[in-house]
Design a protein around this motif. Structure first.
Motif, mmCIF file in Angstrom:
data_model
loop_
_atom_site.group_PDB
_atom_site.id
_atom_site.type_symbol
_atom_site.label_atom_id
_atom_site.label_comp_id
_atom_site.label_asym_id
_atom_site.label_seq_id
_atom_site.Cartn_x
_atom_site.Cartn_y
_atom_site.Cartn_z
ATOM 1 N N UNK A 20 0.645 -1.191 -0.067
ATOM 2 C CA UNK A 20 0.066 0.012 0.096
ATOM 3 C C UNK A 20 0.875 1.198 0.062
ATOM 4 N N UNK A 21 2.121 1.102 0.377
ATOM 5 C CA UNK A 21 2.847 2.175 0.309
ATOM 6 C C UNK A 21 3.561 2.710 -0.849
ATOM 7 N N UNK A 22 3.410 1.702 -1.837
ATOM 8 C CA UNK A 22 4.092 2.095 -3.185
ATOM 9 C C UNK A 22 3.247 3.065 -3.908
ATOM 10 N N UNK A 23 3.995 4.078 -4.525
ATOM 11 C CA UNK A 23 3.316 4.985 -5.600
ATOM 12 C C UNK A 23 2.307 4.499 -6.554
ATOM 13 N N UNK A 24 1.238 5.079 -6.631
ATOM 14 C CA UNK A 24 0.186 4.573 -7.404
ATOM 15 C C UNK A 24 0.505 4.240 -8.968
ATOM 16 N N UNK A 25 1.549 5.116 -9.560
ATOM 17 C CA UNK A 25 1.950 4.999 -10.861
ATOM 18 C C UNK A 25 2.591 3.450 -10.762
ATOM 19 N N UNK A 26 3.641 3.210 -9.583
ATOM 20 C CA UNK A 26 4.476 2.115 -9.614
ATOM 21 C C UNK A 26 3.361 0.752 -9.424
ATOM 22 N N UNK A 27 2.228 1.011 -8.904
ATOM 23 C CA UNK A 27 1.336 -0.244 -8.622
ATOM 24 C C UNK A 27 0.788 -0.402 -9.966
ATOM 25 N N UNK A 220 -6.659 -2.161 -7.030
ATOM 26 C CA UNK A 220 -7.468 -2.218 -6.169
ATOM 27 C C UNK A 220 -7.130 -2.644 -4.629
ATOM 28 N N UNK A 221 -5.769 -3.034 -4.793
ATOM 29 C CA UNK A 221 -5.587 -3.749 -3.182
ATOM 30 C C UNK A 221 -4.640 -2.555 -2.246
ATOM 31 N N UNK A 222 -4.998 -1.322 -2.545
ATOM 32 C CA UNK A 222 -4.482 -0.554 -1.548
ATOM 33 C C UNK A 222 -3.404 0.329 -2.209
#
Length: 222
Positions: A20-27, A220-222
């Motif tokens: 959940x701490x990874x940046x959204x772009x990275x996700x 969607x996993x955070x």
């Protein structure tokens, strides 16, 4: 028979909270990488979310292949991705196809056709008592006929039955597909009243899974 056998892996995974701490772009990029890795495995698969439904699992990969070694390609490739470093298996089940001895309807499982998956899959391991297998074939067939008749009252529910004898701890893996969970609940309550239910050892854990493509599922996993 062996040439027609298809093996199934029901691979439930838990996600590390650190994801959940990874940046959204990275996700987003990791999700695309994961989808590509699974596709390169060359197997059939469906992805489902179990987030917020089961404490021990966040998603399911339902995988089908012509061999067990082909099934293994999925976790191998999955764990090579960035996303794969943040997940761990919570439950895994193995099964395979076999012709039913109780029904003449041995058409391919919906998983193996181009049938559009329904919104939900309810997956669980199923084991009967040893006494069941010692009953005369005629008695078992009579009880199964009752079981089949009750199931036909719910025609919108699709059942994928696969066999785990000698491959895993359970006898069968059952994967029901439905667009209406209340209809599935009614089916299970009806089946509890059939004679065959007294020969059931275990039909848990019962995992409700929500169909979702792999990229939005991961995002969607955070």
């Amino acid at each position: 028979m062996a040439d027609d056998t298809y093996y199934f892996g029901f691979m439930f995974y838990r996600v590390d909270p650190k994801w959940r701490w990874i940046a959204d772009m990275g996700k987003s990029e990791s999700a695309k990488e994961t989808e590509q890795a699974i596709k390169l495995s060359g197997v059939r698969y469906r992805a489902y979310s179990t987030q917020g439904i089961r404490a021990e699992s966040d998603f399911l990969l339902w995988v089908g292949a012509k061999s067990v070694t082909d099934l293994q390609k999925v976790p191998v490739r999955l764990h090579s991705t960035v996303f794969g470093k943040y997940i761990e298996p919570s439950r895994t089940y193995l099964s395979c196809t076999r012709p039913s001895v109780y029904s003449s309807n041995n058409s391919p499982l919906s998983f193996l056709t181009d049938t559009t998956p329904k919104k939900y899959a309810v997956v669980y391991p199923f084991t009967k008592t040893r006494d069941w297998y010692l009953l005369p074939a005629e008695s078992r067939q009579h009880m199964m006929n009752e079981h089949i008749t009750v199931s036909k009252r719910h025609p919108d529910i699709i059942l994928n039955t696969t066999y785990s004898f000698g491959l895993d701890d359970q006898d069968f893996m059952l994967a029901f597909e439905t667009d209406d969970l209340s209809d599935f609940q009614n089916l299970i309550m009806d089946l509890r009243a059939t004679t065959i239910s007294k020969y059931v050892v275990s039909d848990t854990p019962m995992m409700v899974c929500v169909r979702q493509d792999i990229i939005p599922l991961i995002e969607s996993l955070g």
